[in-house]
Scaffold this motif. Structure first.
Motif, PDB file in Angstrom:
ATOM      1  N   GLY A 196      31.947  18.714 -21.832  1.00 32.53           N
ATOM      2  CA  GLY A 196      31.270  18.158 -20.674  1.00 32.53           C
ATOM      3  C   GLY A 196      29.890  18.726 -20.475  1.00 32.53           C
ATOM      4  N   ALA A 197      29.696  20.003 -20.833  1.00 35.52           N
ATOM      5  CA  ALA A 197      28.369  20.603 -20.705  1.00 35.52           C
ATOM      6  C   ALA A 197      27.363  19.895 -21.607  1.00 35.52           C
ATOM      7  N   ALA A 198      27.768  19.576 -22.822  1.00 38.19           N
ATOM      8  CA  ALA A 198      26.866  18.895 -23.743  1.00 38.19           C
ATOM      9  C   ALA A 198      26.570  17.470 -23.279  1.00 38.19           C
ATOM     10  N   ALA A 199      27.584  16.787 -22.743  1.00 40.42           N
ATOM     11  CA  ALA A 199      27.366  15.423 -22.243  1.00 40.42           C
ATOM     12  C   ALA A 199      26.347  15.428 -21.109  1.00 40.42           C
ATOM     13  N   ALA A 200      26.478  16.396 -20.196  1.00 42.99           N
ATOM     14  CA  ALA A 200      25.505  16.497 -19.108  1.00 42.99           C
ATOM     15  C   ALA A 200      24.135  16.890 -19.632  1.00 42.99           C
ATOM     16  N   ALA A 201      24.102  17.744 -20.670  1.00 40.05           N
ATOM     17  CA  ALA A 201      22.822  18.172 -21.239  1.00 40.05           C
ATOM     18  C   ALA A 201      22.078  17.006 -21.875  1.00 40.05           C
ATOM     19  N   ARG A 202      22.811  16.093 -22.501  1.00 37.03           N
ATOM     20  CA  ARG A 202      22.150  14.921 -23.080  1.00 37.03           C
ATOM     21  C   ARG A 202      21.520  14.065 -21.981  1.00 37.03           C
ATOM     22  N   GLN A 203      22.211  13.925 -20.862  1.00 33.59           N
ATOM     23  CA  GLN A 203      21.633  13.187 -19.733  1.00 33.59           C
ATOM     24  C   GLN A 203      20.445  13.954 -19.151  1.00 33.59           C
ATOM     25  N   LEU A 204      20.560  15.274 -19.074  1.00 35.20           N
ATOM     26  CA  LEU A 204      19.456  16.093 -18.570  1.00 35.20           C
ATOM     27  C   LEU A 204      18.221  15.932 -19.442  1.00 35.20           C
ATOM     28  N   LYS A 205      18.421  15.869 -20.726  1.00 39.24           N
ATOM     29  CA  LYS A 205      17.299  15.708 -21.647  1.00 39.24           C
ATOM     30  C   LYS A 205      16.573  14.387 -21.410  1.00 39.24           C
ATOM     31  N   GLN A 206      17.339  13.342 -21.121  1.00 44.54           N
ATOM     32  CA  GLN A 206      16.715  12.049 -20.847  1.00 44.54           C
ATOM     33  C   GLN A 206      15.944  12.067 -19.533  1.00 44.54           C
ATOM     34  N   VAL A 207      16.525  12.716 -18.505  1.00 48.08           N
ATOM     35  CA  VAL A 207      15.840  12.787 -17.210  1.00 48.08           C
ATOM     36  C   VAL A 207      14.524  13.547 -17.331  1.00 48.08           C
ATOM     37  N   LEU A 208      14.517  14.589 -18.164  1.00 48.17           N
ATOM     38  CA  LEU A 208      13.324  15.422 -18.325  1.00 48.17           C
ATOM     39  C   LEU A 208      12.372  14.901 -19.385  1.00 48.17           C
ATOM     40  N   SER A 209      12.714  13.761 -20.022  1.00 46.95           N
ATOM     41  CA  SER A 209      11.900  13.273 -21.136  1.00 46.95           C
ATOM     42  C   SER A 209      10.475  13.017 -20.682  1.00 46.95           C
ATOM     43  N   PRO A 210       9.490  13.521 -21.414  1.00 48.25           N
ATOM     44  CA  PRO A 210       8.091  13.322 -21.035  1.00 48.25           C
ATOM     45  C   PRO A 210       7.624  11.923 -21.359  1.00 48.25           C
ATOM     46  N   ALA A 211       6.345  11.653 -21.115  1.00 48.89           N
ATOM     47  CA  ALA A 211       5.796  10.315 -21.334  1.00 48.89           C
ATOM     48  C   ALA A 211       5.613  10.004 -22.803  1.00 48.89           C
ATOM     49  N   GLY A 212       5.673  11.002 -23.679  1.00 45.57           N
ATOM     50  CA  GLY A 212       5.462  10.735 -25.086  1.00 45.57           C
ATOM     51  C   GLY A 212       4.021  10.983 -25.479  1.00 45.57           C
ATOM     52  N   PRO A 213       3.688  10.847 -26.770  1.00 54.01           N
ATOM     53  CA  PRO A 213       2.355  11.196 -27.246  1.00 54.01           C
ATOM     54  C   PRO A 213       1.254  10.314 -26.704  1.00 54.01           C
ATOM     55  N   GLY A 214       1.550   9.024 -26.440  1.00 59.55           N
ATOM     56  CA  GLY A 214       0.539   8.146 -25.868  1.00 59.55           C
ATOM     57  C   GLY A 214      -0.512   7.727 -26.877  1.00 59.55           C
ATOM     58  N   PRO A 215      -1.476   6.906 -26.451  1.00 61.58           N
ATOM     59  CA  PRO A 215      -2.499   6.401 -27.353  1.00 61.58           C
ATOM     60  C   PRO A 215      -3.452   7.512 -27.768  1.00 61.58           C
ATOM     61  N   GLY A 216      -4.025   7.367 -28.949  1.00 64.72           N
ATOM     62  CA  GLY A 216      -4.995   8.336 -29.419  1.00 64.72           C
ATOM     63  C   GLY A 216      -4.388   9.496 -30.171  1.00 64.72           C
ATOM     64  N   SER A 217      -3.074   9.663 -30.089  1.00 63.15           N
ATOM     65  CA  SER A 217      -2.448  10.803 -30.752  1.00 63.15           C
ATOM     66  C   SER A 217      -2.378  10.614 -32.250  1.00 63.15           C
ATOM     67  N   ASN A 218      -2.589   9.392 -32.738  1.00 60.47           N
ATOM     68  CA  ASN A 218      -2.533   9.141 -34.169  1.00 60.47           C
ATOM     69  C   ASN A 218      -3.907   9.131 -34.808  1.00 60.47           C
TER      70      ASN A 218
END
Length: 607
Positions: A196-218
């Motif tokens: 159960g800890a890992a299942a909650a951690a996977r959800q926590l990771k999604q909630v904390l997911s940042p915006a991503g690299p965005g344009p210009g990063s390539n």
């Protein structure tokens, strides 16, 4: 391990006021136990320190305080004592939790306390706000989160699930928590624990997911327009994480361009889906206001005169049908058992039907029965003027007798802050340059959905609904039980001279055996019939609770009648004001009205 959070604290004073010792002595005692009183070893100590504004704890006192919290057999009483304004529960809790970083203290005091806070009775309804207050206080303890992470990694905590619940609940509900790197650092240790800890951690990771690299990063050229379409930089109420967006719009948001947020492919598919649905649904509320303000500004610039290339005047009038002029702030209305509101009078648009009514009785009848689309209860409104910040509020008082005045009246609740202070400064004045704009017909119908999306850590049943995987089996009926239940249902039908056709039998079997099943077909093919059979089987052979949602009250009425005919009578209904549900009168069915309550008497306070 991290350094200890508190070293060398002076021992708590031994003298306690007798009055304070008795103030909460009986709180938290179990009910319904034949009058016997549970033994509270540390309750006298607990009651004493709760009344002291400047209590200081020794390590032994901290253990006693935490033991006293764990002795509460009523979770609601524990939460009440911790957040009671007249006592000092949150301060004392923080002192106690910050006393030691020993594995023994974490395992025997901190972990059981988090598990107690995670009880279902505290995670809904009116308990939600005080619970979050307690959790927010815990996060302010320096070093606590890293110590929990080290204890999880070292294996000194017997069960990491309460820590996972604590982190996930904070991340879903607190913007400050989502920005805390110590909370993000718990993800990997929790994932490594599994279960159960890992299942909650996977959800926590999604909630904390940042915006991503965005344009210009390539390495490609970065244009200003590319920046503007990225979620998080378009206006002052935009954010990469949609949970940080305020439901009520801001002036800058509705006054600027309506940039469409670019899809962030760096996020997990579940996070993308929640983000997309939230932003699209919220835009359905914000877009009409943006259009009204643009049209209003253009109309004022034209000064009511036609101009070459100007929008069609009839189209403008259609857009401006929810704009009200001659706004006056009359005073404050204090309603019994309801929130106070600011009473505003205004002029209806020229083409409004109520303007053509002659007598007061005709007007009252119109506003009572027909004019419900004009500034209804719970409508989101704003006071607007060119160049001025918008002031948002919600209609909380709307009486037909007051709407029938020469200048109709409504009561608006403005959010506390500078906006409310400004409105109160206008009491007794007519706002010559401002208009009242009806933004949304019913904020009450939109806000819970948006808040619900923000509160979801991930998409339920994501394996099937997001990733398209084959439906998993249910947990409350085994395959053999499903087979036996289907055979029993078919036998009962056969004895009644009826039978399921092959498609209906397949639908029944899949509905009972799979986590996700979609049953579709034209009218009369037996969808409701199969739904009732599914409900009957689940009620008979499991302890599950069934939620039935219908698009119309008529469909709900039909389904309810079928359930009652099958002998299923333990039913609670939630219906709106228009729902009649005729069969409910013949059976003891619990029905709860959601809307249509009359406002109580009010007291007026004017300038």
């Amino acid at each position: 391990m991290a350094t200890k959070w508190a070293e060398g604290r002076p021992r708590i004073e031994s003298a306690q006021e007798e009055a304070c010792r008795g103030a909460g002595r009986h709180a938290g005692r179990a009910q319904g136990n034949g009058g016997s009183r549970p033994v509270y070893t540390h309750r006298r100590f607990f009651d004493g320190v709760m009344c002291k504004a400047n209590a200081s704890f020794s390590p032994a006192d901290c253990v006693k305080f935490m033991s006293a919290l764990l002795e509460f057999d009523d979770h609601l009483d524990m939460l009440y004592r911790l957040t009671k304004p007249q006592e000092h529960g949150l301060r004392n809790m923080k002192l106690a939790l910050s006393s030691s970083d020993s594995p023994q203290f974490l395992a025997q005091s901190v972990l059981p306390f988090l598990a107690k806070l995670g009880d279902d009775s505290l995670n809904s309804g009116m308990c939600r706000k005080p619970l979050l207050q307690v959790l927010d206080t815990i996060t302010t303890i320096p070093g606590l989160l890293p110590c929990l992470g080290e204890a999880i990694t070292s294996g000194t905590l017997p069960d990491a699930t309460p820590v996972a619940w604590f982190a996930l609940t904070l991340a879903v509900n607190s913007e400050a928590a989502r920005a805390n790197p110590e909370l993000e650092a718990l993800v990997q240790p929790l994932l490594a624990r599994g279960g159960g800890a890992a299942a909650a951690a996977r959800q926590l990771k999604q909630v904390l997911s940042p915006a991503g690299p965005g344009p210009g990063s390539n390495g490609q050229a970065l244009a200003l327009e590319d920046l503007r379409v990225q979620a998080g930089g378009r206006h002052d109420n935009d954010a990469p994480n949609f949970r940080d967006i305020k439901i009520i719009p801001t002036s800058e948001e509705v006054s600027g361009r309506d940039y469409e947020a670019a899809e962030d492919n760096a996020k997990a598919p579940e996070a993308q889906l929640l983000d997309r649905h939230f932003r699209l649904l919220r835009e359905d509320m914000v877009a009409p206001l943006r259009e009204v303000l643009r049209t209003l500004t253009q109309w004022q610039q034209l000064d009511g005169k036609a101009a070459r290339g100007a929008p069609n005047q009839a189209a403008m009038q259609q857009v401006l049908r929810n704009v009200y002029h001659q706004v006056s702030v009359l005073g404050v209305c204090k309603q019994q058992n309801r929130m106070a509101c600011v009473m505003l009078s205004f002029a209806l648009p020229p083409g409004h039907h109520a303007n053509r009514l002659k007598t007061r009785k005709e007007k009252e009848d119109f506003w009572d029965k027909h004019g419900r689309g004009t500034l209804p209860l719970n409508a989101l409104v704003c006071l607007a003027a060119p160049g001025d910040p918008l002031l948002f509020g919600t209609v909380v008082r709307r009486e037909p007798a007051e709407m029938a005045e020469a200048l109709p009246l409504v009561g608006v609740s403005f959010e506390a802050g500078r906006g409310l202070e400004q409105v109160l400064a206008w009491v007794g004045k007519t706002l010559a340059n401002k208009v009242l704009v009806q933004v949304s017909t019913n904020l009450l119908s939109i806000r819970p959905v948006l808040e619900g999306l923000q509160a979801l850590p991930t998409v339920p049943l994501a394996e099937e609904l997001v990733y398209g995987q084959a439906p998993q089996r249910i947990s409350y009926l085994s395959a053999a039980q499903v087979e036996a239940v289907v055979a029993q249902q078919q036998l009962e039908l056969k004895n009644a001279g009826r039978a399921l056709d092959p498609s209906q039998a397949a639908a029944l079997e899949r509905g009972l055996g799979q986590r996700v099943a979609l049953i579709q077909g034209p009218p009369g093919t037996g969808k409701t019939f199969i739904g009732v059979m599914l409900s009957q089987a689940i009620v008979r052979h499991s302890q599950e609770t069934i939620l039935c949602v219908c698009y119309t009250n008529h469909a709900l009425d039909q389904f309810l009648e079928a359930l009652l005919d099958k002998g299923i009578k333990d039913i609670t209904m939630q219906i709106d004001t228009l729902g009649t549900l005729q069969c409910a009168g013949a059976h003891q069915v619990k029905a709860r009205k959601l809307t249509g309550r009359q406002l109580p008497a009010a007291h007026w306070y004017s300038a």
